[in-house]
Scaffold this active site. Sequence first.
Site: not given
Length: 501
Positions: A271, A36, A261
């Site tokens: 983020k 994104e 992850r």
Amino acid sequence: MKEREQDNHSDFIRDIVKDDLASGRSQNIHTRFPPEPNGYLHIGHAKSICLNFGVAREFGGLCNLRFDDTNPVKEEDEYVRAIREDVKWLGFDWEDREYYASDNFDRLYDYAIQLIKEGKAYVDDLSADEIREHRGTLTDQGRESPFRDRSVAENLDLFERMNKGEFGDGEKVLRARIDMSSGNMNMRDPVMYRILHEDHHRSGDKWCIYPMYDWAHGQCDSIEGITHSLCTLEFEDHRPLYNWFIEQLNIHYPKQIEFARLNMSYTVLSKRRLVELVDKGHVSGWDDPRMPTIAGMRRRGYPPESIRNFCDRIGVAKRDSMVDIALLEFCVREVLNKTAPRVMAVLNPLKVVITNYPDGGSEELDAINNPEDESMGSRKVPFSKVLYIEKDDFMEDPPKKFFRLAPGREVRLRYAYFITCNEVIKDPVTGDILELHCTYDPATRGGDAPDGRKVKATLHWVSAEHSLDAEVRAYDHLFLKEDLAQKRSQRCIQSGHRGYW
RNA sequence: UGGGGAGUCGUCUAACGGCAGGACGGCAGACUCUGGAUCUGUUUGUGGGGGUUCGAAUCCUCCCUCCCCAGCCA
């Protein structure tokens, strides 16, 4: 490619891909990296990039770069540019396959109409709070919205009017009509579209309704012909929803496989928290050299090859893990040791006077540019009567294990001469060591003694008169705390550096 | 106490019914034109209990622990 990067990986994802190819389930392999554009890429993304592009390359397939830009309030073109640059710098090429979720907004709209017509989606007038309240809890099932059984005609009409801008933000949403009693929260009539009167970085003001990620992501994968959708563990229980959409629409099915992850010690890789560091000014920006971002690591001098090697070494699995940042640093040193040209620099200088060297004299000595790569050649370094060495390389009263310079001791100055320390000059008031008086042995020029005598240590140095000023930035880990993976926000930023914090 | 996942050296990761191996870190030693390099050695691990089997990290079973999910974020 270097040995480390040979395609000899093995992990559970590659095993699945291999099986799918062998069984004929897949005729080809097509993956994608779907960021994104709401922030810069970090080392965790590098893991995903290496995985997606790596799997595609190893199995003769393709990997797309797709920007999942479904939320116009958070996304910016600056991030698109940064992400492109970072992926390219890391060494991967998506060729002409740069896609955007927003490319598919029309198609998604049509898909939504299709579901409405089949009674599988409805417009809900409930407020956000009411929807949350109706959703139930982890242990209690949800309740159906009073608007759930609207007619197809009414849903169609309302949805069209949502799109035309007849309603304000939050007034209505389009929801999938699935199962409010499901144990899986994602299946409790998830929101597909929300109203957002907001300009989009690509589509401008064309839309005022925007698809939710869950409604867009799977369909975008499908439209792009993705065969294997690799994503992180937290999307595991979204998979049934994605599959439901694909089945209702009867379109190409991308197989989703989830992996853990990356977590790394002494840093944060979410983020949200990186944005916080940037926004609150704890760091100078996304590319601050202490940031775990690709841009930060690039600025810090990490070679892309070392990051790829790191991603190879950590592997891919499903269990939660915390990788020691020392492994990353090892990978960086490994590459730099082979490739970086060396120069001598003194960070914390101690003056050394060579008492038996001619006043005003100087000479040039040969120094190797890289001891691990002869082809990098050599350079000349100036030597003279007054030098600087590292303060740490001298001890007036050395302990047993200290082999470097001390009163009466002989050491080698790298590429230069053997020197012996004869006298320590101190400030009469403070007692601080001001300078050292040494003698050199002219016969040891270049660093070897013709009589074969050995020294225990070699020191780096610079000639005082020839030396250049340099700004040196010595960075340590950003955080003092090793494990920052917990959700609780931490305030353990490394302190004391240049008053930045 | 709903649903979905995961448990192998300190860390990461192999072993896919047949000798638990590698890498990083740590420690020790050696060596060196640097002791942040290099080389060698080394320590330590299958979450627990039952079961199947000649043989189990691997299969079955019960338990324990950890992670994710209640955004109109992704």
